[in-house]
Design an enzyme around this catalytic site. Structure first.
Site, short mmCIF file in Angstrom:
data_model
loop_
_atom_site.label_atom_id
_atom_site.label_comp_id
_atom_site.label_asym_id
_atom_site.label_seq_id
_atom_site.Cartn_x
_atom_site.Cartn_y
_atom_site.Cartn_z
N SER A 184 0.84 -1.07 0.01
CA SER A 184 -0.33 0.03 0.09
C SER A 184 1.09 1.47 0.26
CB SER A 184 -0.79 -0.19 1.45
OG SER A 184 -1.15 1.17 1.03
N HIS A 197 -1.12 -1.19 -4.67
CA HIS A 197 -2.26 -0.73 -4.14
C HIS A 197 -2.48 0.76 -3.22
CE1 HIS A 197 -5.50 -2.46 -2.05
NE2 HIS A 197 -5.70 -2.07 -0.98
N ASP A 245 -4.80 2.98 -1.60
CA ASP A 245 -5.89 3.65 -0.24
C ASP A 245 -6.37 4.78 -1.19
OD1 ASP A 245 -6.44 0.80 0.65
OD2 ASP A 245 -4.28 1.23 1.00
N MET A 294 -9.50 7.53 0.52
CA MET A 294 -10.64 7.43 1.92
C MET A 294 -11.26 8.79 1.29
SD MET A 294 -7.52 6.07 5.11
CE MET A 294 -7.27 4.67 4.24
N HIS A 334 -8.38 0.69 -4.01
CA HIS A 334 -9.17 0.58 -3.09
C HIS A 334 -9.40 1.66 -3.03
CE1 HIS A 334 -9.47 -1.52 0.89
NE2 HIS A 334 -10.55 -0.70 -0.20
N MET A 385 -12.22 3.56 -0.47
CA MET A 385 -13.21 3.16 0.92
C MET A 385 -13.82 4.84 0.95
SD MET A 385 -9.84 1.44 3.55
CE MET A 385 -8.42 1.92 2.26
N MET A 423 -10.62 -7.28 4.06
CA MET A 423 -10.24 -6.28 5.30
C MET A 423 -9.25 -6.59 6.40
SD MET A 423 -9.71 -2.89 3.81
CE MET A 423 -9.38 -2.39 5.58
N ASP A 443 -6.09 -7.57 2.66
CA ASP A 443 -5.83 -5.83 3.08
C ASP A 443 -5.30 -5.09 4.69
OD1 ASP A 443 -5.54 -3.29 2.39
OD2 ASP A 443 -7.10 -2.55 1.59
ZN ZN Z 1 -6.67 -1.20 0.41
#
Ligand code: ZN
Length: 205
Positions: free
Chosen positions: A7, A32, A34, A36, A65, A67, A136, A174
């Site tokens: 990540s 990866h 992330d 958010m 990914h 979120m 997760m 993850d």
């Molecule tokens: Zn992730």
């Protein structure tokens, strides 16, 4: 062979180019990323602009990914930024099938992310339509958490569900994966006796 997808959240963002080059030269398989939004999770990380910069540093797979709530509003932006794979959270998508079709229609590989408290059974209907499950093993929204032990049982349940349906869906673990527990996680995937392995692991602690 397990796929390794570090990540970028762990990177030093002041040296993002160097960090990406280091990853690009490493044996990591995927980047990866992330994302958010401060709504689905309390934190805000980064958006498509950073993904676009990262994309320029590597030919490796950019695994994004999300979120975020209402991911359908941003799917195209992440495609344009260079995402190869896009995961949306089952908890954030009232019409998950629609989200997956949108990702597919834009030419990305779709994934579904699932948080630690969501039943694995909720994935049953969507599994045939997706490329991977972003499982997760920590609560979404923060880096540096420890692997949640109940994940071992849940991973096995997911593995069995995929196998029973005869599907070829990847399971991406993850959060909280370390050199200490990676072998155990992989062992749970392969073992016919996950409970035995889990018991052994618990005995070590
Ligand atoms: Zn992730």
């Amino acid at each position: 062979m397990p796929v390794i997808a570090p990540s970028l959240l762990a990177a030093n963002f002041l040296k993002l180019e160097d960090e990406c080059k280091m990853l690009d030269e490493s044996e990591a398989d995927w980047f990866h990323l992330d994302i958010m939004d401060g709504r689905f999770v309390p934190n805000i990380s980064f958006g498509p602009m950073i993904v676009e910069f990262v994309r320029k540093t590597t030919k490796k797979i950019c695994d994004v990914h999300l979120m975020i709530v209402e991911p359908e509003k941003y799917t195209e932006a992440f495609k344009k930024a260079g995402a190869d794979q896009l995961s949306v959270h089952i908890e954030a998508c009232p019409d998950l099938q629609k989200n997956i079709q949108q990702i597919l229609s834009l030419g990305m590989k779709p994934g579904v992310a699932i948080s630690p408290d969501t039943p694995i059974a909720d994935l049953a209907d969507i599994l045939p339509s997706i490329h991977h499950v972003c499982f997760m093993s920590v609560y979404p929204g923060y880096g540096g958490q420890q692997f949640i032990p109940k994940s071992f049982e849940r991973i096995k349940q997911l593995r069995n569900m995929i196998d029973e349906k005869g599907l070829n869906v990847l399971i991406e673990i993850d959060g909280g994966v370390t050199t200490e527990n990676a072998a155990s996680i992989i062992a749970v995937f392969k073992s016919n006796d996950p409970k035995g392995i889990i018991a052994t692991l618990k005995a070590i602690r």
